[in-house]
Design an enzyme around this catalytic site. Structure first.
Site, mmCIF file in Angstrom:
data_model
loop_
_atom_site.group_PDB
_atom_site.id
_atom_site.type_symbol
_atom_site.label_atom_id
_atom_site.label_comp_id
_atom_site.label_asym_id
_atom_site.label_seq_id
_atom_site.Cartn_x
_atom_site.Cartn_y
_atom_site.Cartn_z
ATOM 1 N N THR A 22 3.611 4.824 -5.954
ATOM 2 C CA THR A 22 2.300 5.463 -6.074
ATOM 3 C C THR A 22 1.322 4.619 -5.278
ATOM 4 O OG1 THR A 22 2.864 6.159 -8.311
ATOM 5 C CG2 THR A 22 0.535 6.272 -7.685
ATOM 6 N N LYS A 74 0.017 13.695 -7.164
ATOM 7 C CA LYS A 74 0.218 12.701 -8.226
ATOM 8 C C LYS A 74 -1.119 12.288 -8.854
ATOM 9 C CE LYS A 74 1.989 8.916 -10.295
ATOM 10 N NZ LYS A 74 3.108 8.717 -11.158
HETATM 11 P P1 NAD Z 1 7.763 -3.304 -10.347
HETATM 12 O O1 NAD Z 1 6.697 -4.314 -10.173
HETATM 13 O O2 NAD Z 1 8.695 -3.423 -11.501
HETATM 14 O O3 NAD Z 1 8.657 -3.215 -9.001
HETATM 15 C C1 NAD Z 1 8.176 -3.416 -7.712
HETATM 16 C C2 NAD Z 1 9.210 -4.256 -6.953
HETATM 17 O O4 NAD Z 1 8.797 -4.399 -5.596
HETATM 18 C C3 NAD Z 1 9.359 -5.659 -7.526
HETATM 19 O O5 NAD Z 1 10.725 -5.944 -7.801
HETATM 20 C C4 NAD Z 1 8.835 -6.571 -6.402
HETATM 21 O O6 NAD Z 1 9.486 -7.829 -6.327
HETATM 22 C C5 NAD Z 1 9.141 -5.712 -5.184
HETATM 23 N N1 NAD Z 1 8.367 -6.088 -4.010
HETATM 24 C C6 NAD Z 1 7.050 -6.442 -3.936
HETATM 25 N N2 NAD Z 1 6.725 -6.693 -2.642
HETATM 26 C C7 NAD Z 1 7.837 -6.472 -1.892
HETATM 27 C C8 NAD Z 1 8.123 -6.540 -0.513
HETATM 28 N N3 NAD Z 1 7.185 -6.892 0.379
HETATM 29 N N4 NAD Z 1 9.382 -6.248 -0.113
HETATM 30 C C9 NAD Z 1 10.341 -5.895 -0.995
HETATM 31 N N5 NAD Z 1 10.128 -5.809 -2.320
HETATM 32 C C10 NAD Z 1 8.893 -6.093 -2.763
HETATM 33 O O7 NAD Z 1 7.011 -1.890 -10.376
HETATM 34 P P2 NAD Z 1 7.599 -0.473 -10.904
HETATM 35 O O8 NAD Z 1 7.216 -0.273 -12.315
HETATM 36 O O9 NAD Z 1 9.018 -0.371 -10.487
HETATM 37 O O10 NAD Z 1 6.688 0.537 -10.048
HETATM 38 C C11 NAD Z 1 6.940 0.777 -8.673
HETATM 39 C C12 NAD Z 1 6.041 1.904 -8.205
HETATM 40 O O11 NAD Z 1 6.285 3.068 -8.988
HETATM 41 C C13 NAD Z 1 4.550 1.612 -8.337
HETATM 42 O O12 NAD Z 1 3.896 2.120 -7.197
HETATM 43 C C14 NAD Z 1 4.152 2.353 -9.601
HETATM 44 O O13 NAD Z 1 2.800 2.739 -9.614
HETATM 45 C C15 NAD Z 1 5.083 3.550 -9.536
HETATM 46 N N6 NAD Z 1 5.369 4.169 -10.841
HETATM 47 C C16 NAD Z 1 5.729 3.394 -11.892
HETATM 48 C C17 NAD Z 1 5.999 4.008 -13.114
HETATM 49 C C18 NAD Z 1 6.413 3.169 -14.315
HETATM 50 O O14 NAD Z 1 6.429 3.715 -15.432
HETATM 51 N N7 NAD Z 1 6.764 1.907 -14.151
HETATM 52 C C19 NAD Z 1 5.896 5.404 -13.256
HETATM 53 C C20 NAD Z 1 5.574 6.171 -12.139
HETATM 54 C C21 NAD Z 1 5.294 5.544 -10.923
#
Ligand code: NAD
Length: 290
Positions: free
Chosen positions: A87, A162
């Site tokens: 997102t 979204k």
């Molecule tokens: P998270 O923080 O658990 O995962 C993000 C991952 O990206 C982490 O493992 C981090 O180390 C990695 N990362 C950061 N910078 C990086 C880079 N430069 N290269 C490679 N990896 C990198 O977050 P999440 O909960 O998995 O959410 C991810 C996305 O999904 C977000 O944009 C969030 O808004 C969206 N989202 C989350 C949910 C939820 O319930 N968690 C629901 C819908 C949408």
């Protein structure tokens, strides 16, 4: 298919695993050192994308997405797909799409709804922006990771869908919580309130499917001490993105703006950080009109 998966966090890891379980070769990269069963983790993002037919990103925000896109798209195969499921702000989604197109890569922005549970169970909903060609090619993957994929039109439209959805959700959850707390003060039983509203014109997903009152309606995070679920912090992120986009297109969104202000105060000043977004109900319970 050979798939490169960048960002193996709470959402990315189970999504990647579902693709691997379905028989695809998934090569992963994350800046954190981690192990994900069935996924081969490669040392650099470049290694991860070079031979991939589809590159999927699931990253925290638009700035990180743009830096990953800058680092990787130049090494992708011509005609392959850059599929971002994070997102992010609409402007970042559009700018990444332009970078991809300039390298003959097909961009798709496909944020999801359904949370960590949906990612694990493969029941996410994808809102997809980008050309038909990309949507048709990626459909097979959406069907594995989710239960529904809606093609919303041009690049950026997935993110637009979204933030519109979550603006409605945030405002509706607040309205539902304030009404429950108001009903308490009026001496109205919560079960009676649910029975009436869930079958009357005040019904909504927040009331019917995700009731914020513990012990009422289906099992929800309210029955588990408001452990997310969908965290208030993420709702604040999405509402903030909605207001940035509203500013950009000069749209009047007073309900979205107020929802953002209330979640901001909840997360930053009222102990809401880390709690499910339906924990607005106990917040209202603690407050009086004056
Ligand atoms: P998270 O923080 O658990 O995962 C993000 C991952 O990206 C982490 O493992 C981090 O180390 C990695 N990362 C950061 N910078 C990086 C880079 N430069 N290269 C490679 N990896 C990198 O977050 P999440 O909960 O998995 O959410 C991810 C996305 O999904 C977000 O944009 C969030 O808004 C969206 N989202 C989350 C949910 C939820 O319930 N968690 C629901 C819908 C949408």
């Amino acid at each position: 298919m050979r798939i490169g998966f960048i960002g193996l966090g709470n959402m990315g890891a189970p999504m990647a695993q579902n693709l691997a379980k379905a028989g695809h070769t998934v090569l992963g990269f994350d800046t954190q050192t981690l192990k994900v069963e069935m996924i081969e983790i490669l040392p650099t993002a470049r290694d991860c994308v070079e031979a991939a037919e589809v590159v999927i990103t699931m990253l925290p925000n638009g700035q990180i997405l743009k830096s990953v896109a800058d680092e990787t798209i130049q090494y992708m195969k011509e005609g392959s797909i850059f599929l971002d499921c994070s997102t992010v702000d609409v402007a970042s989604a559009k700018s990444v799409a332009e970078i991809a197109k300039s390298h003959m890569i097909i961009p798709l922005d496909a944020p999801v709804s359904g949370g960590i549970g949906g990612a694990k169970e493969g029941t996410l909903t994808f809102m997809v922006g980008g050309q038909d060609e990309g949507f048709i090619k990626a459909k097979e993957l959406f069907d594995i990771m989710g239960q529904k994929a809606v093609h919303c039109g041009k690049s950026g439209n997935g993110q637009s869908a979204k933030i519109c959805n979550n603006m409605i959700l945030g405002a509706t959850m607040i309205a539902t919580c304030e009404a429950f707390s108001f009903a308490d003060k009026l001496g109205l039983d919560r079960q009676a309130m649910f029975d009436v509203v869930s079958t009357s014109s005040g019904y909504s997903w927040s009331m019917n499917a995700y009731c914020p009152a513990p012990g009422i309606g289906p099992q929800t995070p309210s029955d588990n001490n408001y452990i997310p679920g969908f965290a208030s912090d993420l709702m604040l992120k999405d509402l903030t993105l909605s207001q940035i986009a509203a500013e950009d297109v000069n749209a009047d969104t007073p309900m979205g703006e107020l929802a953002m202000t209330l979640y901001k105060s909840f997360v930053e000043k009222e102990d809401g950080a880390g709690k499910d977004f339906s924990a607005m109900l106990p917040r209202f319970e603690k407050k009086n009109r004056n």
